[in-house]
Design an enzyme around this catalytic site. Structure first.
Site, mmCIF file in Angstrom:
data_model
loop_
_atom_site.group_PDB
_atom_site.id
_atom_site.type_symbol
_atom_site.label_atom_id
_atom_site.label_comp_id
_atom_site.label_asym_id
_atom_site.label_seq_id
_atom_site.Cartn_x
_atom_site.Cartn_y
_atom_site.Cartn_z
ATOM 1 N N GLY A 1 -4.423 -30.572 -27.318
ATOM 2 C CA GLY A 1 -3.011 -30.269 -27.132
ATOM 3 C C GLY A 1 -2.097 -31.469 -27.020
ATOM 4 N N GLY B 1 -1.660 -27.472 -33.890
ATOM 5 C CA GLY B 1 -2.762 -27.580 -32.945
ATOM 6 C C GLY B 1 -3.613 -28.813 -33.203
ATOM 7 C CB CYS B 2 -4.547 -31.696 -31.834
ATOM 8 S SG CYS B 2 -4.038 -31.738 -30.097
ATOM 9 C CD GLN B 3 -11.506 -31.200 -30.340
ATOM 10 O OE1 GLN B 3 -11.221 -30.917 -31.508
ATOM 11 N NE2 GLN B 3 -12.641 -30.843 -29.793
ATOM 12 C CE1 TYR C 1 -12.152 -25.079 -33.307
ATOM 13 C CE2 TYR C 1 -13.381 -26.727 -32.094
ATOM 14 C CZ TYR C 1 -13.358 -25.669 -32.976
ATOM 15 O OH TYR C 1 -14.532 -25.208 -33.525
#
Length: 136
Positions: free
Chosen positions: A89, A85-87, A114
């Site tokens: 996608g 996961g990141c901020q 996120y």
């Protein structure tokens, strides 16, 4: 939904945050590929979490972490169940594709990142900066 990685024939599987929450609770490892600064501001609440940035911020802009795959491989086996996961996608989609190319077999991208996680009101944690004075 996902994208086809033509070189390995593996499709990046993107799953929504509701499913991610269930998978994390069942023992999947969550790999947060955001920067350490982003992570400290707030991150997914998970028992098994790794912070391995996929990109770094530099004065010239963001650059790919040349040690990303090596760092993931130092902590995870190719068979381990992983969620990336990141901020929002995007970075996690690229990171997931790179992991699939390297031979990881059970790795999925968290759709919406996120932002989608917090949008559902799911649990988060924050890290206090070490130099921040404590309130009395």
């Amino acid at each position: 939904m996902g994208s086809l990685d033509k070189s390995s024939g593996s499709e990046v599987v993107t799953i929504d945050v509701v499913e991610v929450k269930r998978l994390i609770q069942s023992g999947y490892v969550y790999i947060d590929v955001r920067t350490v600064e982003e992570y400290k501001k707030g991150h997914v609440e998970a028992e098994k979490i790794l912070v391995i940035p996929y990109m770094f911020n530099t004065p010239e802009g963001r650059v790919k972490n040349p040690e990303f795959l090596k760092e993931v491989s130092a902590f995870c086996k190719e068979e381990d169940p992983l969620i990336v996961g990141c901020q929002s996608g995007v970075r996690s989609l690229y990171a997931t594709a790179d992991l699939l190319k390297l031979g990881f077999k059970n790795v999925s991208n968290m759709g919406g990142g996120y932002l989608a996680w917090t949008g559902k009101g799911f649990g988060i944690k924050t890290e206090e900066p070490a130099d921040k004075p404590k309130e009395l």
